[in-house]
Write an enzyme that holds these catalytic residues in place. Structure first.
Site, PDB file in Angstrom:
ATOM      1  N   SER A 269       0.855  -1.193   0.000  1.00 53.22           N
ATOM      2  CA  SER A 269       0.000   0.000   0.000  1.00 53.22           C
ATOM      3  C   SER A 269       0.883   1.233   0.000  1.00 53.22           C
ATOM      4  CB  SER A 269      -0.874   0.001   1.256  1.00 53.22           C
ATOM      5  OG  SER A 269      -1.449   1.265   1.494  1.00 53.22           O
TER       6      SER A 269
ATOM      7  N   TYR B 113      -0.918  -0.265  10.345  1.00 57.68           N
ATOM      8  CA  TYR B 113      -1.280  -0.763   9.008  1.00 57.68           C
ATOM      9  C   TYR B 113      -0.132  -0.472   8.035  1.00 57.68           C
ATOM     10  CZ  TYR B 113      -3.604  -0.887   4.434  1.00 57.68           C
ATOM     11  OH  TYR B 113      -3.923  -1.147   3.128  1.00 57.68           O
TER      12      TYR B 113
END
Length: 253
Positions: A142, A156
């Site tokens: 990501s 995350y």
């Protein structure tokens, strides 16, 4: 190179990006094995794919549970005698927490969901990937793996940075077998992942496209087409790479 008889395993494939990836690989000719934790939805997704002529089945297991991942990947590999493509699509934000108040349980859950899952599934699949043709693994990192994520998404981002590293490490480890390992890094894709902010702060959600050079949010199909390419023989000389699929996110004007 025909994909007839080849097997693609897609984790977290009952919705969003994962289902579009499974559908695209099915259209490419792969036998598609979908994984998820919602068994009823999984059965519906398989029916949808079969109705369009795709050979598909569903295995329900939690990608954060080592024994469940190992036993199910082994069962898939033994049934077909091979795995040609493993798409480690499962993952998620898991919630938001700043570090000061972050519980150890939350930390471990997010790391397990995004990083342990890649390790468990890849490790179990390797013996069967060795029997595959143009075998490869595709992971998901990501933009948060580079910029560490927004407020409360720090762990995350940390887990996704780990995915970026393990992708390259696996590529090094498996190159002697001709097994390729790459990653995709989706930007802001219009899926249920962003459902909460889309419903509670629609103006914020709409503004995100202003930070994207191409002036729109991504669609699951945008990711599926790149995964399709990486899984194909057209990408046979690509390994240890991460492809950004964000429309120039962060470069918007």
């Amino acid at each position: 190179m025909s994909n007839k008889g080849k097997v693609a395993v897609v984790t977290g494939a009952t919705g969003g990006i994962g289902f579009e990836v499974a559908k695209r690989l099915g259209k490419d000719g792969f036998i598609v094995v979908l994984n998820g934790i919602e068994d009823e939805v999984g059965a519906q997704r398989v029916e949808e794919l079969q109705a369009s002529g795709i050979t598909a089945e569903y295995y329900g297991f939690d990608v954060t549970k080592e024994e469940a991942v190992t036993s199910n990947i082994n069962a898939i590999g033994e049934k077909y005698g091979r795995i040609d493509v493993l798409v480690n699509n499962a993952g998620g934000l898991g919630g938001r927490s700043r570090f000061e108040e972050m519980t150890t349980e939350f930390y471990r859950f997010v790391m397990a969901l995004n990083l342990d899952s890649v390790f468990f599934a890849s490790r179990a699949a390797i013996p069967f990937l060795k029997k595959g043709e143009n075998a490869n693994i595709i992971n998901y990192t990501s933009i948060a793996g580079w910029n560490a994520g927004g407020p409360g998404a720090g762990i995350y981002g940390t887990s996704k940075a780990g995915v970026h590293a393990i992708t390259r490490a696996l590529a090094k480890d498996l190159s002697e077998y001709g097994i390729r390992v790459n990653a995709v890094s989706p930007g802001t894709i219009d899926t249920a992942f962003h459902a909460q902010i889309k419903s509670t702060k629609p103006e914020v959600f709409a503004s995100w496209k202003n930070n994207i050079l191409l002036g729109r949010l991504g669609q699951p199909e945008d990711v599926a087409s790149v995964v399709s390419f990486l899984a194909s023989a057209d990408a046979s000389f690509i390994t240890a790479e991460t492809i950004q699929i964000g429309g120039g996110q962060g470069l918007g004007i």
